[in-house]
Design an enzyme around this catalytic site. Structure first.
Site, PDB file in Angstrom:
ATOM      1  N   PHE A 145       0.815  -1.216   0.000  1.00  0.00           N
ATOM      2  CA  PHE A 145       0.000   0.000   0.000  1.00  0.00           C
ATOM      3  C   PHE A 145       0.856   1.277   0.000  1.00  0.00           C
ATOM      4  O   PHE A 145       0.338   2.359  -0.229  1.00  0.00           O
ATOM      5  CB  PHE A 145      -0.915   0.042   1.234  1.00  0.00           C
ATOM      6  CG  PHE A 145      -2.079  -0.924   1.215  1.00  0.00           C
ATOM      7  CD1 PHE A 145      -2.306  -1.768   0.133  1.00  0.00           C
ATOM      8  CD2 PHE A 145      -2.970  -0.972   2.285  1.00  0.00           C
ATOM      9  CE1 PHE A 145      -3.388  -2.648   0.124  1.00  0.00           C
ATOM     10  CE2 PHE A 145      -4.061  -1.830   2.288  1.00  0.00           C
ATOM     11  CZ  PHE A 145      -4.269  -2.674   1.220  1.00  0.00           C
ATOM     12  N   HIS A 203      13.194  -1.998  -0.479  1.00  0.00           N
ATOM     13  CA  HIS A 203      12.392  -1.387  -1.549  1.00  0.00           C
ATOM     14  C   HIS A 203      13.125  -0.164  -2.117  1.00  0.00           C
ATOM     15  O   HIS A 203      13.731   0.606  -1.372  1.00  0.00           O
ATOM     16  CB  HIS A 203      11.013  -0.993  -1.020  1.00  0.00           C
ATOM     17  CG  HIS A 203      10.052  -0.706  -2.131  1.00  0.00           C
ATOM     18  ND1 HIS A 203      10.075   0.470  -2.837  1.00  0.00           N
ATOM     19  CD2 HIS A 203       9.072  -1.465  -2.688  1.00  0.00           C
ATOM     20  CE1 HIS A 203       9.138   0.432  -3.773  1.00  0.00           C
ATOM     21  NE2 HIS A 203       8.511  -0.734  -3.704  1.00  0.00           N
ATOM     22  N   GLU A 238      11.953  -5.548  -8.893  1.00  0.00           N
ATOM     23  CA  GLU A 238      11.120  -4.408  -9.265  1.00  0.00           C
ATOM     24  C   GLU A 238      11.967  -3.362  -9.978  1.00  0.00           C
ATOM     25  O   GLU A 238      12.637  -2.547  -9.321  1.00  0.00           O
ATOM     26  CB  GLU A 238      10.514  -3.760  -8.016  1.00  0.00           C
ATOM     27  CG  GLU A 238       9.630  -4.679  -7.201  1.00  0.00           C
ATOM     28  CD  GLU A 238       8.664  -3.896  -6.329  1.00  0.00           C
ATOM     29  OE1 GLU A 238       7.455  -4.083  -6.500  1.00  0.00           O
ATOM     30  OE2 GLU A 238       9.112  -3.076  -5.514  1.00  0.00           O
TER      31      GLU A 238
HETATM   32  O1  13P Z   1       6.751  -0.685  -5.957  1.00  0.00           O
HETATM   33  C1  13P Z   1       5.876  -1.487  -6.236  1.00  0.00           C
HETATM   34  C2  13P Z   1       5.447  -2.510  -5.274  1.00  0.00           C
HETATM   35  O2  13P Z   1       6.340  -2.601  -4.207  1.00  0.00           O
HETATM   36  C3  13P Z   1       5.180  -1.439  -7.541  1.00  0.00           C
HETATM   37  O3  13P Z   1       4.379  -0.313  -7.584  1.00  0.00           O
HETATM   38  P1  13P Z   1       3.342  -0.113  -8.796  1.00  0.00           P
HETATM   39  O4  13P Z   1       2.557  -1.394  -8.884  1.00  0.00           O
HETATM   40  O5  13P Z   1       2.532   1.070  -8.401  1.00  0.00           O
HETATM   41  O6  13P Z   1       4.178   0.101 -10.018  1.00  0.00           O
END
Ligand code: 13P
Length: 230
Positions: free
Chosen positions: A7, A88, A157
């Site tokens: 979130f 992250h 990511e």
């Molecule tokens: O950073 C994210 C999940 O940790 C990905 O974000 P989005 O799905 O908004 O691109």
């Protein structure tokens, strides 16, 4: 398949409670082998019942102490929380977490027996240099990290795909996941603009064991659609 909702700085305690109430209804139809994780903001952490794991987006590597503005394991364990996101890109980029700090945090939470969802990802300028530069960059994000830790899940990511609406292509995800799997034999999630429109093609990629979803997880219907539709 693992479906994780991050979130970030969205939702309140009240809206998280509502979200979970609706989600629980939807999860009655979930395949037993699928696993769902929810990472609400710290103020919305609590004791929630349901067929999902509640995790913290962040915590300081301490039980308690004088760390103004932070929470430690004492605050997490009040709610039985034993799962945490570490590494992250938003924390690395905006909150100044160096690889050293990230590794210290990892080691602390590993020693406390937490399940760790560890994130890695490259910026656009590295992606533009090609696969070799990408792998070098990503593997450096495992410096100081025990990649054999039993309760480790990794999330790839790409920073340029986060919150931009532009997901990595199937080819980019497939080749990066395949290359990462040679080093890390752990569940490997993809994150970066995952949404109902692309969930099927992303979860069909070999080497993708699940997804970490930001924006498209904020609406419970959208998140539930993804869980149901893969
Ligand atoms: O950073 C994210 C999940 O940790 C990905 O974000 P989005 O799905 O908004 O691109």
């Amino acid at each position: 398949m693992i479906f994780a909702a991050n979130f970030k700085t969205n939702h309140t305690r009240a809206s998280t409670e509502k979200y979970i109430e609706v989600l629980n209804e939807k999860l009655l139809e979930k395949k037993p082998e699928d696993q769902v994780y929810i990472f609400p903001p710290a103020t919305a952490l609590g004791k929630y019942e349901g067929d999902f794991t509640l995790g913290a987006q962040n915590a300081y590597p301490t039980q308690n102490g004088a760390f103004t503005g932070e929470i430690g394991t004492e605050q997490l364990e009040e709610f039985g929380i034993k799962t945490i996101l570490i590494g992250h890109s938003e924390r690395r980029e905006h909150l100044g977490e160096s690889q050293d700090k990230v590794a210290q945090k990892f080691t602390f939470f590993k020693e406390q027996g937490y399940e760790i969802l560890y994130c890695i990802g490259e910026p656009l300028e590295i992606r533009e240099k090609g696969d070799e530069a990408v792998m070098e960059y990503l593997l450096a994000q495992f410096d100081g990290i025990d990649i054999s830790y039993k309760d480790l899940i990794v999330a790839y990511e790409p920073i340029w795909a986060i919150g931009t609406g532009r997901s990595a292509t199937v080819e980019e995800i497939a080749s990066t996941h395949q290359a990462l799997k040679q080093t890390v034999q752990k569940p490997l999630l993809y994150g970066g603009s995952v949404k109902p429109a692309n969930i099927q093609e992303i979860t069909a990629i070999r080497g993708v064991d699940g997804v970490l979803v930001g924006s498209a997880s904020l609406d419970v219907e959208s998140f539930a659609t993804m869980i149901g539709e893969k």
